[in-house]
Design an enzyme around this catalytic site. Sequence first.
Site: not given
Length: 480
Positions: A11, A106
Amino acid sequence: MRSLPSIIHLDMDAFFAAVEQAAKPSLRGKPVIVGGLGGRGVVSTASYEARKFGVHSAMPMAQARRLCPNAAFLAGRFEAYRRASGLVMGLLRELSPLVQPLSLDEAFVDLEAGPYGPVLAEAEHGTGERLLLALAEDLRADIVERTGLTASVGVAGSKLMAKIASEQAKPDGLVLIEPGQERAVLGPMPVRALPGIGPATEQVLRRAGLNTVAELAEAGEAELVQLLGKAHGVGVHAMSIGLDDRPVVADQDAKSVSVEDTFEVDLADRDRVLREVEALALRCVRRLRGAGRSGRTVVLKVRRFDFSTLTRSETLRGPTDDEAVVVETARRLASQVDITGGVRLLGVGVAQLADYTQEDLFAQAVREEAAAEAVAGAEAGAGAEEEPEPAEEQVVPVRRWLPGQDVRHAEHGPGWVQGSGVGRVTVRFETPWSGPGRVRTFRIDDPALEPARPLPLRPGWPGVEEGDEPEDVGDAPGEG
């Protein structure tokens, strides 16, 4: 369930804002807020410096301005975000062919399917974990080297726990959760920590006295099925005890992006329905932009009081990710639906996705049509007895300069718009490789000033224009 934590979740940290700071040396270390800058705009991403003031994503931009008035408020530059994302995803695919992007910033990666899979299969447990940690650390270092951006990485034996680990790692960290520790890690967390539990499900669970993941596990599958229905109840119970065997699926190509809400009390007021549709449309556009996509068809979903479900759709002239266009289209579709008896669920989606936005005047045309209607209405109310005004010469509309927009000046070179108004545009001339640059102000229609494509965040990337490459690459700043 795996015996080795061979799934990672990556992330990127405050991705949109971090790209802006990497691209604009004068903003590094300062609060930056990216999102819609209009009256109804919302925050897409806030830098960690801005988060200290309480600013967060999905917050109304007006509230963000009150909380952090000295921040740099910028419109999104999605070409720049897509370019940085492409480099990061490329690094992930060097580790494994099984990369599942969830958005621009992500993704999940299955390391067992990559070149290190045979080594992991034969390694002792401790050796395997050390190798996995080394791979994750090298990945984070490679991302900094290639982009100047930081990432948080979670390493675990399932997608659920890898996602939990990356949340714990934020910002700019690495966390490994060993298989077997799932319940110990999950137990104290609030129920919203589990994927698939939104505000409505949280309220149902809270009324039943279930506030933590441990309480969900203790309640048992039968009670959760009674509260949430069979499919949802079974899934929530499995996650609450740390069971997740979902595979990493490579390069899922979504056909649509959508959001929906179920209401505790059926909606029977037309104005309330339209307000909810507008809020859903804004959420849908945020998700669409987060995935780096645009779409051509707006879809409205309505489930009525008797559980009958209908959909309405409208196909636009070209793909868009413009908030105003999607909101106006969704409201128009909702205004045509019979809500007699009440509405229990509303959803807004965008389909026929594309990897680009049709910015050729489509969204601008919608706004200009609305402005023309407002002008026509004002003229109609001015009275028919007045003498008509002499026809004026046609005025050529001036260009609109958005804060954060990339520009190039014939004399001063590349820069970005700090702001505009009262016939003037202020530009800071700097590149990702320079120090903080000088600020100059021009007429808003200065012929020497032109919109430009984003510069790469690092020298040597494809797309660096001749003359923009710094003479001494070794002095390029290393912080994003």
